[in-house]
Motif scaffolding. Sequence first.
Motif, PDB file in Angstrom:
ATOM      1  N   SER A  94      -2.881   3.039   7.371  1.00 25.76           N
ATOM      2  CA  SER A  94      -3.199   2.291   6.158  1.00 25.76           C
ATOM      3  C   SER A  94      -4.269   1.242   6.433  1.00 25.76           C
ATOM      4  O   SER A  94      -5.189   1.052   5.632  1.00 25.76           O
ATOM      5  N   VAL A  95      -4.149   0.569   7.582  1.00 28.19           N
ATOM      6  CA  VAL A  95      -5.161  -0.422   7.960  1.00 28.19           C
ATOM      7  C   VAL A  95      -6.521   0.247   8.158  1.00 28.19           C
ATOM      8  O   VAL A  95      -7.560  -0.277   7.732  1.00 28.19           O
ATOM      9  N   ARG A 153     -12.525   1.794   3.537  1.00 27.29           N
ATOM     10  CA  ARG A 153     -12.806   1.460   2.146  1.00 27.29           C
ATOM     11  C   ARG A 153     -13.670   0.198   2.057  1.00 27.29           C
ATOM     12  O   ARG A 153     -14.602   0.123   1.250  1.00 27.29           O
ATOM     13  N   ALA A 154     -13.344  -0.782   2.888  1.00 28.51           N
ATOM     14  CA  ALA A 154     -14.140  -2.020   2.899  1.00 28.51           C
ATOM     15  C   ALA A 154     -15.568  -1.736   3.356  1.00 28.51           C
ATOM     16  O   ALA A 154     -16.528  -2.300   2.809  1.00 28.51           O
ATOM     17  N   GLU A 199      -8.021   1.068   4.786  1.00 32.76           N
ATOM     18  CA  GLU A 199      -8.564  -0.144   4.173  1.00 32.76           C
ATOM     19  C   GLU A 199      -9.883  -0.553   4.825  1.00 32.76           C
ATOM     20  O   GLU A 199     -10.805  -1.030   4.160  1.00 32.76           O
ATOM     21  N   TYR A 200      -9.970  -0.344   6.140  1.00 39.02           N
ATOM     22  CA  TYR A 200     -11.197  -0.671   6.874  1.00 39.02           C
ATOM     23  C   TYR A 200     -12.351   0.209   6.385  1.00 39.02           C
ATOM     24  O   TYR A 200     -13.460  -0.282   6.110  1.00 39.02           O
ATOM     25  N   PRO A 205     -13.969  -6.134   7.032  1.00 37.54           N
ATOM     26  CA  PRO A 205     -13.326  -6.806   5.890  1.00 37.54           C
ATOM     27  C   PRO A 205     -13.811  -8.244   5.710  1.00 37.54           C
ATOM     28  O   PRO A 205     -14.014  -8.693   4.566  1.00 37.54           O
ATOM     29  N   LEU A 236      -9.067  -6.166  -6.719  1.00 35.52           N
ATOM     30  CA  LEU A 236      -9.514  -4.793  -6.933  1.00 35.52           C
ATOM     31  C   LEU A 236     -10.487  -4.706  -8.096  1.00 35.52           C
ATOM     32  O   LEU A 236     -11.535  -4.051  -8.009  1.00 35.52           O
ATOM     33  N   THR A 294       0.833  -1.198   0.000  1.00 38.11           N
ATOM     34  CA  THR A 294       0.000   0.000   0.000  1.00 38.11           C
ATOM     35  C   THR A 294       0.868   1.248   0.000  1.00 38.11           C
ATOM     36  O   THR A 294       2.022   1.232   0.425  1.00 38.11           O
TER      37      THR A 294
END
Length: 399
Positions: free
Chosen positions: A232-233, A239-240, A236-237, A273, A354, A165
Amino acid sequence: MNTPTIVAGALWLVALWRLPSIRNSHKQRSLALTLAALAASMTFEVPEIKAVVNDAAGADIRLSPLLKHLLGVTSAAYLLDFVVAVVRPQGLARRTRLAAIGVTLPLMLAFYALANWLPRGPVRLGEGRGALFPVLYMAVFTLYIGIAMVVATWLFLGGVRHSRTFLGKAGLGLLGLGTLLGSLYALQRIAFVTAQLSTGTEYPELENLLSTTLKQAAILSIAFGVCLPPLSVAVEYVRAWGTLRRLRPLWEHLTEVAPYVVLSTSVPKRRVPFRLERCVIEIEDAYLALREYVSADVHERARTFAEQKAVADAEIDTVAEACWLRVAAHSARNGRQLNEVEHPRLGVTGRDRLSELTWLRAVSRAYLSSPVVAEFSRLEQSSACPSAGGSERVPSHGN
């Protein structure tokens, strides 16, 4: 508020934030202890704390610099342990690293106790039997910090290309920058001491300025670098969670007519996720089940219809897939499964993660809101059941 206080406060905030992760893994434990040791080390540079410690121990003992340096070496050891765990999980010279820290700390304590410190600064020759011990003390401290920072820089910057990432790469890059600045800090200390011992020339103001600037810049770079991978995590969370919200309505429509694809095990809401992964799997299972109710001809007619309706080229495939899914869902409600015919090919097949999520979001959007999909579905239902020419009623579900 002075700079050492700001730096120490920022470090304590980051350290307390990472402290709960100390039980999670060896890597997380090393990182948490790195930050705690760094924060404690910088605390002894805060003027008020330094004054309290020196008053309690006595001005001649100079306890605050010793504690600061011992904690600095400890934080460097834990940081090296952390980067090895991240970049070289198979290990790297573990016995050598343990031996190095096991020798460095006792030598620093011994040389510090034997030195005859002068009030002007920590690296001065002084007089008498203890004249050399301040230099030996600083040599041991500086060499350990310098070598540890050089190795950590090599590992951090080497690990940037392996991160998946952008924020992960940026975090490792900042950590590498911080350890590089730490290496320069050690190098300039060695240069000033060498100049003092060889020529007797001293530059106390320049030495203090460079030491303080490099040290604080290195520490702040490391602190910011530590914050980015967890960020970053979090990204991503989020975004999920957004993707799950967009796919949930499609999931509800498809699983209403194919409820047998839904897994029985419940998943806690906080595990976003995992819930997204399960949602995608169940949508694709519903695809496989519903395609048995339509033929490939329906898919071809849907593509032709989308082209006639001037759907954008980039959206024709997703609109066509949404069309046959709507028709299949209606047929599944009426139980008209087709046998011995060719069924539509799934557009989601063979995609990376993706691309798969992007495709499903586009299909979901077309399925729920495209007027072309709704019109095609009505026409197909009318041709299949002339007596029931009304429009399809799509059930409404909440998020």
